[in-house]
Design an enzyme around this catalytic site. Structure first.
Site, PDB file in Angstrom:
ATOM      1  N   LYS A  71       0.800  -1.214  -0.054  1.00 55.88           N
ATOM      2  CA  LYS A  71      -0.017   0.028  -0.134  1.00 55.88           C
ATOM      3  C   LYS A  71       1.012   1.293   0.070  1.00 55.88           C
ATOM      4  O   LYS A  71       0.406   2.250  -0.632  1.00 55.88           O
ATOM      5  CB  LYS A  71      -0.881  -0.045   1.113  1.00 55.88           C
ATOM      6  CG  LYS A  71      -2.282  -0.939   1.142  1.00 55.88           C
ATOM      7  CD  LYS A  71      -3.216  -0.703   2.220  1.00 55.88           C
ATOM      8  CE  LYS A  71      -4.188  -1.773   2.143  1.00 55.88           C
ATOM      9  NZ  LYS A  71      -5.075  -1.408   3.253  1.00 55.88           N
ATOM     10  N   ASP A 107     -10.020   3.021   2.051  1.00 57.45           N
ATOM     11  CA  ASP A 107     -10.024   2.318   3.554  1.00 57.45           C
ATOM     12  C   ASP A 107     -10.684   3.166   4.606  1.00 57.45           C
ATOM     13  O   ASP A 107     -11.432   2.710   5.351  1.00 57.45           O
ATOM     14  CB  ASP A 107      -8.614   2.242   3.802  1.00 57.45           C
ATOM     15  CG  ASP A 107      -7.999   0.799   3.121  1.00 57.45           C
ATOM     16  OD1 ASP A 107      -8.938   0.092   2.919  1.00 57.45           O
ATOM     17  OD2 ASP A 107      -6.967   0.666   3.225  1.00 57.45           O
TER      18      ASP A 107
END
Length: 280
Positions: A71, A107
């Site tokens: 990420k 997220d």
């Protein structure tokens, strides 16, 4: 699902990625809306990440999700980052627009939607302890600060990660392991570590910490974790991460397709897959 020359490919990059339930969830959503899309898992070794990103362009893949351990590193390989991804310093969603790869992060918003919708918990004015300051933790910290938390405590086994979030966002108190037990009145404890993902895992914090906590959110979604069990045993309201996965996935789905995601279908499919795997 019929696959043909017009099928648009999406997927998830990670290592490992065999455990991911995102393919089942997204493919059910594509089927529900009659979209000619398919979602595949792509296991990418860390040293091959740059080549994998180039492959998205070369293969005209419509977009992908990004999970551990990529990420943060993937952000440097993309053409552009959304303000959200820039603020967080991590990417969980890539959109391919005519060969231009744009990194986004859903997220934080996925977490917040789950917290508010399923947990009936508003973060504004609350004291929060966030354990785990990797890619997901950075996204959660960012959205909590924007939500107006009263105080955000940050802890990670690698203290530099917690310090980096605090520095990047300009807020958040870094808490060492020995100070965790001294924290008073924590309204929300968030576990953004992978501790609890595997059977046999312990707790990410001492059970003693839970006596001062009002609500626990564990972002792990594939099982009822030891933290969730310990919280409920202590009479603390607790919520697992299935909802976060659904809502962040729904946002990514909408980025790729331009269509409103069928959240109910995604959630139903995810819970069914979790139940199936728990029996195997």
């Amino acid at each position: 699902m019929e696959i043909n020359g017009k099928t648009k490919v999406t997927g998830i990059l990670g290592y490992p990625v065999v455990h991911s339930l995102s393919p089942a969830m997204h493919n059910a959503a594509f089927k529900k809306l009659g979209l000619n899309f398919i979602y595949l898992p792509f296991e990418v070794y860390p040293e091959e990440l740059y080549r994998a990103i180039k492959g998205i362009r070369a293969l005209t893949i419509a977009g992908v999700n990004v999970t551990l351990p990529h990420k943060e590193k993937v952000a440097g390989f993309l053409d552009e980052l959304t303000p959200e991804a820039q603020s967080i310093g991590a990417v969980n969603t890539i959109v391919n627009i005519n060969g231009k790869l744009i990194g986004d992060n859903t997220d934080g918003q996925g977490f917040l939607q789950s917290l508010e919708t399923e947990g009936a918990f508003k973060a504004q004015g609350k004291r929060v302890l966030l354990i785990g300051c990797g890619g997901a933790g950075q996204a959660i910290a960012s959205v909590l600060i924007r939500s107006g938390v009263r105080k955000l405590h940050l802890h990670d086994i690698f203290m530099k990660k917690a310090a980096s979030i605090s520095s990047r966002l300009g807020e958040g108190e870094v808490v060492s392991a020995d100070k965790l037990l001294k924290l008073k009145k924590i309204d929300l404890l968030v576990n953004a570590t992978p501790i609890g993902m595997k059977s046999g895992d312990g707790l990410p914090v001492s059970e003693f910490c839970l006596k001062n906590v009002s609500f626990v959110y564990d972002i792990i979604y594939n099982r009822e974790t030891p933290l969730i069990r310990a919280a409920r045993k202590a009479g603390v309201k607790a919520l697992g991460g299935a909802g976060m996965l659904v809502y962040q996935g729904a946002l990514a789905f909408e980025r790729w397709t331009g269509k409103k995601a069928p959240v109910d279908v995604m959630k139903k499919t995810l819970l069914k897959e979790i139940k199936k795997r728990s029996r195997s």
